[in-house]
Design an enzyme around this catalytic site. Structure first.
Site, PDB file in Angstrom:
ATOM      1  N   HIS A   3       6.606   7.264  -2.000  1.00 25.35           N
ATOM      2  CA  HIS A   3       6.188   6.063  -2.729  1.00 25.35           C
ATOM      3  C   HIS A   3       7.296   5.525  -3.613  1.00 25.35           C
ATOM      4  O   HIS A   3       7.040   4.742  -4.539  1.00 25.35           O
ATOM      5  CB  HIS A   3       4.946   6.363  -3.577  1.00 25.35           C
ATOM      6  CG  HIS A   3       3.719   6.556  -2.737  1.00 25.35           C
ATOM      7  ND1 HIS A   3       2.559   7.099  -3.236  1.00 25.35           N
ATOM      8  CD2 HIS A   3       3.478   6.298  -1.424  1.00 25.35           C
ATOM      9  CE1 HIS A   3       1.649   7.152  -2.269  1.00 25.35           C
ATOM     10  NE2 HIS A   3       2.192   6.685  -1.163  1.00 25.35           N
TER      11      HIS A   3
ATOM     12  N   CYS B 152      15.845  -5.298  -4.308  1.00 22.81           N
ATOM     13  CA  CYS B 152      15.868  -6.754  -4.434  1.00 22.81           C
ATOM     14  C   CYS B 152      14.854  -7.348  -3.457  1.00 22.81           C
ATOM     15  O   CYS B 152      14.995  -7.209  -2.236  1.00 22.81           O
ATOM     16  CB  CYS B 152      17.264  -7.299  -4.121  1.00 22.81           C
ATOM     17  SG  CYS B 152      17.339  -9.109  -4.225  1.00 22.81           S
TER      18      CYS B 152
ATOM     19  N   CYS C 163      16.680  -9.985  -1.073  1.00 22.28           N
ATOM     20  CA  CYS C 163      17.563  -9.667   0.074  1.00 22.28           C
ATOM     21  C   CYS C 163      17.348  -8.269   0.627  1.00 22.28           C
ATOM     22  O   CYS C 163      17.985  -7.881   1.611  1.00 22.28           O
ATOM     23  CB  CYS C 163      19.043  -9.852  -0.346  1.00 22.28           C
ATOM     24  SG  CYS C 163      19.676  -8.520  -1.392  1.00 22.28           S
TER      25      CYS C 163
ATOM     26  N   ASN D 150      -5.489  22.357  -7.024  1.00 27.13           N
ATOM     27  CA  ASN D 150      -5.887  21.203  -7.841  1.00 27.13           C
ATOM     28  C   ASN D 150      -6.741  21.689  -9.001  1.00 27.13           C
ATOM     29  O   ASN D 150      -7.339  22.750  -8.939  1.00 27.13           O
ATOM     30  CB  ASN D 150      -6.689  20.207  -6.968  1.00 27.13           C
ATOM     31  CG  ASN D 150      -6.771  18.819  -7.572  1.00 27.13           C
ATOM     32  OD1 ASN D 150      -7.267  18.667  -8.672  1.00 27.13           O
ATOM     33  ND2 ASN D 150      -6.264  17.820  -6.854  1.00 27.13           N
TER      34      ASN D 150
ATOM     35  N   ALA E 126      -1.847  23.337 -12.370  1.00 26.88           N
ATOM     36  CA  ALA E 126      -0.696  23.516 -11.478  1.00 26.88           C
ATOM     37  C   ALA E 126       0.322  24.484 -12.083  1.00 26.88           C
ATOM     38  O   ALA E 126       0.922  25.307 -11.369  1.00 26.88           O
ATOM     39  CB  ALA E 126      -0.042  22.166 -11.208  1.00 26.88           C
TER      40      ALA E 126
END
Ligand code: BV8
Length: 232
Positions: A106, A114, A117, A200, A218
């Site tokens: 991600h 940019c 471009c 988790n 964790a």
């Protein structure tokens, strides 16, 4: 080297480093609507507000320190070079803990892209404003954080798919399983014959897809699991 262990991490692995998760109580998406800051349409609508949102996240991420979970994964990778860490997180805490083979599916707060471009480059300043011109095209209005927004295609999906098909073990750490395609990785790995483990704070909406779910923080679960894998 073909990864034998594929690890998917989410915001929960950085929670004990003080970085906000998204969907927990008080999470990022409970304070701001993702449609207002984490889509290309939001950036087109109000680039300054989106840049300011990520400036704040970048400052928090850079002020944070890796926690024992990040450190344990770096230790595992050093001992087992056939480990691949795929992170949904845009902080650099895996790398700052010493991990070297990390896919940021991600994107990253330490990069710029940019929109005009397509040029991307490392981003070291604290903030991002329109006066920061793109080194590729010299324009400033399209300069955005190099993160993958909703509706955009995550990075390295082919490499991830190959790793999921070849791995013996898939481990998801600190992710709610709410966002695709990352949430679908466990099914891909299981279909290819891998064992699957979820670490988790609590069970998630995809826990049923894992062979085993261990609940806890964790910073405690991950070091214990790495010691189990390394037999030390
Ligand atoms: C795409 C970067 C097309 C920016 C992010 C319906 C079905 C399927 C898909 C969709 C659908 N509707 C819309 C979609 C697509 C959409 C999606 O999935 N939407 C969801 C909301 C339904 N997905 C996309 O748009 C993606 N792109 O689909 O393109 C495509 C697809 C395939 C192939 C080609 C093209 C792009 C998604 C990426 C968006 N960008 N982040 C930024 O960071 O600002 S996503 C965002 O959520 C986060 O970055 C994170 O990556 C992601 C998941 O969040 P988590 O990391 O899991 O965090 P969360 O808060 O949710 O959970 C934290 C967990 O930690 C909890 O379980 C908690 O219990 C645990 N925890 C907390 N503390 C601890 C802990 N665990 C252990 N210890 C602790 N101490």
């Amino acid at each position: 080297m073909t990864p034998r262990i594929v690890i998917l991490t989410g915001a929960g692995i950085s929670a004990e480093s003080g970085l906000g998760t998204f969907r927990d109580a008080g999470g990022v998406w409970t304070q701001v609507r993702l449609e207002d800051v984490a889509t290309p349409e939001a950036f087109a609508r109000d680039p300054a507000m989106v840049r300011a949102f990520y400036d704040a996240r970048r400052a928090q991420a850079r002020a944070a320190a890796p926690n024992p979970a990040h450190e344990a994964l770096a230790r595992l990778e050093a001992a087992r070079p056939d480990t691949l860490i795929v992170t949904q997180n845009v902080d650099a805490l895996h790398e700052r803990a010493g991990a070297r083979n990390v896919i940021h599916m991600h994107g990253t707060l330490d990069g710029a892209l940019c929109a005009a471009c397509g040029h991307r480059w490392p981003w070291t300043p604290e903030t991002m404003t329109e006066t920061d011109a793109c080194p590729g095209c010299g324009r400033g209005e399209g300069v955005r954080p190099d993160v993958v927004w909703f509706g955009e295609t995550p990075h390295d999906l082919d490499r991830i798919a190959d790793a999921l098909d070849a791995c013996d073990l898939f481990v998801a750490i600190g992710t709610s399983g709410a966002v695709y395609p990352a949430a679908g990785f466990v099914a891909e790995a299981a279909a290819a014959g891998a064992r699957t483990l979820e670490l988790n704070l609590e069970r998630t909406e995809v826990s049923a897809l894992f062979e085993e779910t261990r609940t806890g923080r964790a910073s405690e679960l991950v070091p214990a699991w790495v010691s189990e894998v390394l037999g030390d």
